[in-house]
Enzyme design. Structure first.
Site, PDB file in Angstrom:
ATOM      1  N   PRO A   9       0.790  -1.226   0.000  1.00 25.42           N
ATOM      2  CA  PRO A   9       0.000   0.000   0.000  1.00 25.42           C
ATOM      3  C   PRO A   9       0.829   1.286   0.000  1.00 25.42           C
ATOM      4  O   PRO A   9       1.828   1.392   0.716  1.00 25.42           O
ATOM      5  CB  PRO A   9      -0.830  -0.098   1.289  1.00 25.42           C
ATOM      6  CG  PRO A   9      -0.212  -1.178   2.096  1.00 25.42           C
ATOM      7  CD  PRO A   9       0.463  -2.104   1.142  1.00 25.42           C
ATOM      8  N   ASN A  10       0.386   2.199  -0.824  1.00 27.19           N
ATOM      9  CA  ASN A  10       0.937   3.562  -0.913  1.00 27.19           C
ATOM     10  C   ASN A  10       2.300   3.657  -1.597  1.00 27.19           C
ATOM     11  O   ASN A  10       2.843   4.759  -1.731  1.00 27.19           O
ATOM     12  CB  ASN A  10       1.014   4.227   0.495  1.00 27.19           C
ATOM     13  CG  ASN A  10      -0.330   4.279   1.161  1.00 27.19           C
ATOM     14  OD1 ASN A  10      -1.280   4.819   0.585  1.00 27.19           O
ATOM     15  ND2 ASN A  10      -0.455   3.716   2.344  1.00 27.19           N
ATOM     16  N   ARG A  17       4.404  11.160  -1.773  1.00 33.91           N
ATOM     17  CA  ARG A  17       4.222  10.949  -0.333  1.00 33.91           C
ATOM     18  C   ARG A  17       5.527  11.233   0.421  1.00 33.91           C
ATOM     19  O   ARG A  17       6.597  10.727   0.053  1.00 33.91           O
ATOM     20  CB  ARG A  17       3.693   9.533  -0.053  1.00 33.91           C
ATOM     21  CG  ARG A  17       4.713   8.417  -0.076  1.00 33.91           C
ATOM     22  CD  ARG A  17       4.098   7.053   0.158  1.00 33.91           C
ATOM     23  NE  ARG A  17       3.954   6.707   1.555  1.00 33.91           N
ATOM     24  CZ  ARG A  17       4.183   5.475   2.048  1.00 33.91           C
ATOM     25  NH1 ARG A  17       4.551   4.483   1.257  1.00 33.91           N
ATOM     26  NH2 ARG A  17       4.009   5.241   3.325  1.00 33.91           N
ATOM     27  N   TYR A  22      10.767   9.312   1.615  1.00 32.14           N
ATOM     28  CA  TYR A  22      10.780   8.346   0.504  1.00 32.14           C
ATOM     29  C   TYR A  22      11.432   8.865  -0.774  1.00 32.14           C
ATOM     30  O   TYR A  22      11.529   8.119  -1.748  1.00 32.14           O
ATOM     31  CB  TYR A  22       9.346   7.865   0.218  1.00 32.14           C
ATOM     32  CG  TYR A  22       8.725   7.155   1.402  1.00 32.14           C
ATOM     33  CD1 TYR A  22       9.196   5.915   1.816  1.00 32.14           C
ATOM     34  CD2 TYR A  22       7.684   7.743   2.128  1.00 32.14           C
ATOM     35  CE1 TYR A  22       8.651   5.267   2.921  1.00 32.14           C
ATOM     36  CE2 TYR A  22       7.125   7.103   3.232  1.00 32.14           C
ATOM     37  CZ  TYR A  22       7.612   5.866   3.624  1.00 32.14           C
ATOM     38  OH  TYR A  22       7.081   5.224   4.713  1.00 32.14           O
ATOM     39  N   ASN A  73       8.193  -5.336  -1.184  1.00 31.56           N
ATOM     40  CA  ASN A  73       8.106  -4.272  -0.194  1.00 31.56           C
ATOM     41  C   ASN A  73       6.650  -4.258   0.260  1.00 31.56           C
ATOM     42  O   ASN A  73       5.798  -3.675  -0.402  1.00 31.56           O
ATOM     43  CB  ASN A  73       8.488  -2.917  -0.800  1.00 31.56           C
ATOM     44  CG  ASN A  73       8.417  -1.806   0.241  1.00 31.56           C
ATOM     45  OD1 ASN A  73       7.915  -2.022   1.354  1.00 31.56           O
ATOM     46  ND2 ASN A  73       8.888  -0.622  -0.111  1.00 31.56           N
ATOM     47  N   ALA A  76       3.261  -0.881   4.740  1.00 31.73           N
ATOM     48  CA  ALA A  76       2.759  -0.937   6.121  1.00 31.73           C
ATOM     49  C   ALA A  76       2.411  -2.365   6.551  1.00 31.73           C
ATOM     50  O   ALA A  76       2.490  -2.689   7.747  1.00 31.73           O
ATOM     51  CB  ALA A  76       1.550  -0.030   6.269  1.00 31.73           C
ATOM     52  N   HIS A  79       4.621  -4.676   8.924  1.00 23.84           N
ATOM     53  CA  HIS A  79       4.619  -4.633  10.384  1.00 23.84           C
ATOM     54  C   HIS A  79       3.369  -5.257  11.005  1.00 23.84           C
ATOM     55  O   HIS A  79       3.225  -5.261  12.218  1.00 23.84           O
ATOM     56  CB  HIS A  79       4.762  -3.176  10.848  1.00 23.84           C
ATOM     57  CG  HIS A  79       5.739  -2.384  10.028  1.00 23.84           C
ATOM     58  ND1 HIS A  79       7.071  -2.712   9.946  1.00 23.84           N
ATOM     59  CD2 HIS A  79       5.571  -1.299   9.207  1.00 23.84           C
ATOM     60  CE1 HIS A  79       7.683  -1.857   9.128  1.00 23.84           C
ATOM     61  NE2 HIS A  79       6.789  -0.995   8.670  1.00 23.84           N
ATOM     62  N   ASP A  86       2.823 -15.905   6.035  1.00 16.16           N
ATOM     63  CA  ASP A  86       2.417 -17.296   5.813  1.00 16.16           C
ATOM     64  C   ASP A  86       2.384 -17.642   4.328  1.00 16.16           C
ATOM     65  O   ASP A  86       2.757 -18.767   3.945  1.00 16.16           O
ATOM     66  CB  ASP A  86       1.039 -17.568   6.442  1.00 16.16           C
ATOM     67  CG  ASP A  86       1.118 -17.695   7.961  1.00 16.16           C
ATOM     68  OD1 ASP A  86       2.236 -17.800   8.504  1.00 16.16           O
ATOM     69  OD2 ASP A  86       0.057 -17.690   8.609  1.00 16.16           O
ATOM     70  N   GLU A  97      13.419  -8.793   0.786  1.00 17.38           N
ATOM     71  CA  GLU A  97      12.582  -7.694   1.289  1.00 17.38           C
ATOM     72  C   GLU A  97      13.277  -6.357   1.020  1.00 17.38           C
ATOM     73  O   GLU A  97      14.497  -6.257   1.192  1.00 17.38           O
ATOM     74  CB  GLU A  97      12.417  -7.911   2.801  1.00 17.38           C
ATOM     75  CG  GLU A  97      11.640  -6.855   3.539  1.00 17.38           C
ATOM     76  CD  GLU A  97      11.671  -7.082   5.066  1.00 17.38           C
ATOM     77  OE1 GLU A  97      12.628  -7.720   5.575  1.00 17.38           O
ATOM     78  OE2 GLU A  97      10.757  -6.598   5.735  1.00 17.38           O
ATOM     79  N   HIS A  99      12.893  -2.042   1.760  1.00 17.83           N
ATOM     80  CA  HIS A  99      12.233  -0.846   2.284  1.00 17.83           C
ATOM     81  C   HIS A  99      12.985   0.363   1.776  1.00 17.83           C
ATOM     82  O   HIS A  99      14.219   0.421   1.886  1.00 17.83           O
ATOM     83  CB  HIS A  99      12.185  -0.854   3.812  1.00 17.83           C
ATOM     84  CG  HIS A  99      11.372  -1.990   4.317  1.00 17.83           C
ATOM     85  ND1 HIS A  99       9.999  -2.021   4.200  1.00 17.83           N
ATOM     86  CD2 HIS A  99      11.732  -3.170   4.849  1.00 17.83           C
ATOM     87  CE1 HIS A  99       9.561  -3.171   4.652  1.00 17.83           C
ATOM     88  NE2 HIS A  99      10.592  -3.894   5.053  1.00 17.83           N
ATOM     89  N   SER A 101      12.810   3.427   2.877  1.00 20.05           N
ATOM     90  CA  SER A 101      13.344   4.198   4.002  1.00 20.05           C
ATOM     91  C   SER A 101      14.107   3.280   4.956  1.00 20.05           C
ATOM     92  O   SER A 101      13.984   2.049   4.869  1.00 20.05           O
ATOM     93  CB  SER A 101      12.190   4.879   4.757  1.00 20.05           C
ATOM     94  OG  SER A 101      11.370   3.892   5.372  1.00 20.05           O
ATOM     95  N   ARG A 106      13.247   4.614  12.410  1.00 21.69           N
ATOM     96  CA  ARG A 106      11.951   5.288  12.474  1.00 21.69           C
ATOM     97  C   ARG A 106      11.153   4.846  13.721  1.00 21.69           C
ATOM     98  O   ARG A 106      11.745   4.435  14.694  1.00 21.69           O
ATOM     99  CB  ARG A 106      11.195   5.051  11.158  1.00 21.69           C
ATOM    100  CG  ARG A 106      11.950   5.641   9.961  1.00 21.69           C
ATOM    101  CD  ARG A 106      11.208   5.467   8.663  1.00 21.69           C
ATOM    102  NE  ARG A 106       9.936   6.183   8.682  1.00 21.69           N
ATOM    103  CZ  ARG A 106       8.962   5.998   7.787  1.00 21.69           C
ATOM    104  NH1 ARG A 106       9.127   5.110   6.810  1.00 21.69           N
ATOM    105  NH2 ARG A 106       7.839   6.690   7.869  1.00 21.69           N
ATOM    106  N   ARG A 110       7.537   0.314  13.497  1.00 18.99           N
ATOM    107  CA  ARG A 110       8.134  -0.152  12.230  1.00 18.99           C
ATOM    108  C   ARG A 110       9.303  -1.121  12.472  1.00 18.99           C
ATOM    109  O   ARG A 110       9.962  -1.557  11.541  1.00 18.99           O
ATOM    110  CB  ARG A 110       8.619   1.027  11.385  1.00 18.99           C
ATOM    111  CG  ARG A 110       7.497   1.933  10.914  1.00 18.99           C
ATOM    112  CD  ARG A 110       7.995   3.019   9.977  1.00 18.99           C
ATOM    113  NE  ARG A 110       7.116   4.176  10.048  1.00 18.99           N
ATOM    114  CZ  ARG A 110       6.005   4.327   9.317  1.00 18.99           C
ATOM    115  NH1 ARG A 110       5.665   3.421   8.434  1.00 18.99           N
ATOM    116  NH2 ARG A 110       5.251   5.394   9.457  1.00 18.99           N
TER     117      ARG A 110
END
Ligand code: DQA
Length: 144
Positions: A9-10, A17, A22, A73, A76, A79, A86, A97, A99, A101, A106, A110
Site C-alpha cells: 500500500p501507498n 508521499r 521516501y 516491499n 505498512a 509490520h 504465511d 525484502e 524498504h 526508508s 523510524r 516499524r
C-alpha cells in the site's frame, strides 16, 4: 529467471508521499529502473502493486511454480501481516525484502517485520536503489 516484484500500500504514491522520507522519484521511475535492470540481466519480470492485503496474498500464492524469485516491499503490511508471512512460507520462493526508508531509525511500530521472517535478505534505507540491489542479490543467489 522469472522475477515477481510486489509493492504494498501507498508505494504507488512515492514521489508525492513524504518526499523527505521516501525521496522525490516516483513509482513510474521505479518501474523503469526495475525494467531496465531486468532487461540488462535477462530477467523476465512482473511488477505488481496493491493497497489490499488479500490481493498481495493471492499474488504470492499464484507465483507458486511460476516465479523463481520475489522482491517484496509489503509497506505498512510489513509490520502487521502474518497472512503475507504465511503466504511467503507456503510458496517457499526465495524472497528479498526491500524498504525504501531506513525503517530501523523510524518509529517503534516499524521495528518488526513479519514478511522479513520469510526472506533471505533485506535492503532498507537505500531509496529505490534497494530494489536494484535486491534483484542483483536474487540473481546471484539463484545462480548458486
Ligand atoms: C516502507 C516502510 C513502511 O514502514 C511504510 O509503512 C511504507 C514504506 C518503506 O519502503 O520504507 O509504506 O515499506
Amino acid at each position: 529467471m522469472k522475477l515477481l516484484v510486489i509493492n504494498g500500500p501507498n508505494i504507488n504514491m512515492v514521489g508525492l508521499r513524504e518526499p523527505a522520507i521516501y525521496g522525490s522519484q516516483n513509482y513510474a521511475t521505479m518501474l523503469e529502473m526495475i525494467r531496465s535492470t531486468c532487461e540488462q540481466e535477462k530477467i523476465e519480470v512482473k511488477c505488481f502493486q496493491s493497497n489490499h492485503e488479500g490481493a498481495i496474498v493471492d499474488e504470492i500464492q499464484a507465483a507458486y511454480g511460476v516465479y523463481d524469485g520475489i522482491v517484496i516491499n509489503p509497506a505498512a503490511y510489513t509490520h502487521t501481516s502474518i497472512a503475507i508471512l504465511d503466504a511467503l512460507k507456503a510458496v517457499s520462493i526465495p524472497t528479498v525484502e526491500v524498504h525504501i526508508s531506513d525503517v530501523d531509525s523510524r518509529e517503534e511500530f516499524r521495528q518488526i517485520s513479519y514478511a522479513g521472517m520469510a526472506c533471505i535478505k533485506t535492503y532498507k534505507g537505500l531509496g529505490l536503489q534497494g530494489y536494484i540491489e535486491a534483484i542483483h542479490y536474487l540473481k546471484d543467489y539463484l545462480k548458486k
